[in-house]
Design a protein around this motif. Structure first.
Motif, short mmCIF file in Angstrom:
data_model
loop_
_atom_site.label_atom_id
_atom_site.label_comp_id
_atom_site.label_asym_id
_atom_site.label_seq_id
_atom_site.Cartn_x
_atom_site.Cartn_y
_atom_site.Cartn_z
N VAL A 165 3.83 -68.97 -139.13
CA VAL A 165 4.33 -67.62 -138.59
C VAL A 165 4.03 -66.48 -139.80
CG1 VAL A 165 6.36 -66.32 -138.20
CG2 VAL A 165 6.52 -68.68 -137.50
N ILE A 205 12.35 -68.62 -138.30
CA ILE A 205 11.36 -68.59 -137.33
C ILE A 205 10.29 -69.54 -137.70
CG2 ILE A 205 9.92 -66.90 -136.10
CD1 ILE A 205 11.86 -64.73 -137.05
N VAL A 216 9.11 -70.52 -132.12
CA VAL A 216 7.86 -69.64 -131.50
C VAL A 216 6.59 -70.59 -131.37
CG1 VAL A 216 9.01 -67.55 -132.27
CG2 VAL A 216 7.38 -68.72 -133.86
N SER A 217 5.69 -70.03 -130.55
CA SER A 217 4.47 -70.96 -130.39
C SER A 217 3.42 -69.99 -130.48
CB SER A 217 4.68 -71.87 -129.35
OG SER A 217 4.43 -70.99 -128.13
N ASP A 230 8.10 -60.51 -131.60
CA ASP A 230 9.32 -60.51 -130.72
C ASP A 230 10.55 -60.85 -131.76
OD1 ASP A 230 7.90 -59.17 -128.90
OD2 ASP A 230 8.23 -60.74 -127.56
N ALA A 231 10.35 -62.12 -132.21
CA ALA A 231 11.55 -62.70 -133.01
C ALA A 231 11.66 -61.95 -134.08
CB ALA A 231 11.21 -64.18 -133.19
N GLU A 265 5.41 -64.15 -129.27
CA GLU A 265 6.76 -64.57 -129.68
C GLU A 265 7.21 -64.40 -131.02
OE1 GLU A 265 6.76 -68.62 -128.34
OE2 GLU A 265 6.55 -68.14 -126.43
N ALA A 266 6.49 -64.71 -132.07
CA ALA A 266 6.87 -64.47 -133.41
C ALA A 266 7.24 -63.14 -133.70
CB ALA A 266 5.47 -65.09 -134.22
#
Length: 113
Positions: A65, A6, A25-26, A33-34, A30-31
C-alpha cells in the motif's frame, strides 16, 4: 487507542482477528480512497467519520500500500500529527529494496551489532 490497517485481504483479516479494524484494498484507487477516509483529509472524507475522536491514532499500512501511495504517505508524514503511520511487510515478507526496521535503526545510530 484506536488502530486501523489498510492492506491485502489476508493481512487485514489477520488483524481483525485481534480486534483491529481494517480496509481491504487491491489497487491504487481503493488504497487512496481508504487512506483519505481513515485520515479524514481531502475531499474524500467519508460521511461515516463524524469527528476527530473517531479517527484512529495509528494507521498500519502494508509495504504494498505504501508503494502505491508514496506521495500521499510522505505528504501526510510531513504535515500531520495523527494518525501515526506504521509500515509493515506483507504476507510474502519485505518488498525488494525496502529496509527493515532494524536496518533503519542501525543506519540512524551508526552501530552494527
Amino acid at each position: 487507542m484506536k488502530y486501523c490497517i489498510i492492506g491485502g485481504r489476508a493481512v487485514v483479516l489477520g488483524f481483525r482477528l485481534v480486534g483491529v479494524e481494517g480496509i481491504i484494498v487491491s489497487g491504487r484507487e481503493e488504497a487512496k480512497d481508504a487512506f483519505y477516509r481513515v485520515t479524514g483529509r481531502g475531499n474524500r472524507l467519508a460521511a461515516s467519520v463524524s469527528s476527530e475522536e473517531e479517527l484512529p491514532k495509528v494507521l498500519i499500512l502494508t509495504e504494498e500500500v505504501v508503494s502505491m501511495l508514496e506521495e500521499e504517505v510522505r505528504d501526510w508524514q510531513m504535515k500531520a500529527d495523527y494518525p501515526l503511520i506504521v509500515e509493515i511487510p506483507g504476507l510474502h515478507g519485505h518488498l525488494e529494496g525496502r529496509k527493515t526496521l532494524t536496518d533503519s535503526i542501525r543506519e540512524a545510530i551508526g552501530i552494527h551489532v
